[in-house]
Design a protein around this motif. Structure first.
Motif: not given
Length: 172
Positions: A91-105
């Motif tokens: 509702a606020d942003h429309g479709p698009g980038l939501h998050h970037v996931t970083l795998e960490v050890t």
């Protein structure tokens, strides 16, 4: 450029695991990813959380995730007080980038470092197959970062050569 504290703990090894894109309908968005050469890998509905996610592989180890509200979920409309995080985001942003996931050890070591650097870490949770934490998007990048440490049992979800656990490819 602002310097980081000299006594900042080290960041554990990390890699970009996937990029999450918010969409209104996974089925409607999938043809675009397939046109880009992506291959469907995994799909799951989390009705209790009001969304579904689908992961697509691209090349040897890149992944893109589509996340969409679940039809009929409470808070499905943009004006509902009980709207899910994803419905509010759309509702606020429309479709698009939501998050970037970083795998960490080591997610706990990553959280310690980020907090020591003055970053706001939110939403820490131990899930079935992984532990996660989020760096608030209220930072100069404007991006929501998900930190994820996979558990050894994550592979029980199925074989996927695009997945890694602690930096090692997850293969049979």
């Amino acid at each position: 450029m602002t310097d980081l504290p000299a006594d900042l703990p080290p960041m554990p090894p990390a890699r970009v695991d996937h990029v999450g894109i918010a969409v209104r309908d996974v089925d409607a968005a999938e043809p675009t990813l397939r046109a880009l050469g992506c291959t469907p890998r995994y799909r799951e509905t989390l009705a209790s959380s009001g969304f579904e996610w689908a992961t697509y592989g691209l090349g040897d180890a890149s992944r893109i995730e589509l996340i969409a509200p679940v039809d009929g979920a409470a808070g499905e409309t943009e004006t509902d007080e009980g709207a899910s995080f994803l419905t509010r985001f759309l509702a606020d942003h429309g479709p698009g980038l939501h998050h970037v996931t970083l795998e960490v050890t080591d997610v706990d070591a990553a959280v310690t470092r980020l907090r020591a650097a003055g970053e706001r870490v939110v939403g820490y949770a131990v899930e079935d197959g992984w532990t996660e934490a989020f760096v608030s998007p209220h930072n100069p990048t404007g991006a929501l970062f998900q930190l994820m440490e996979y558990h050894d049992d994550y592979g029980d979800r199925g074989r996927d050569e695009a997945l890694f656990v602690r930096g090692e490819p997850l293969v049979e």
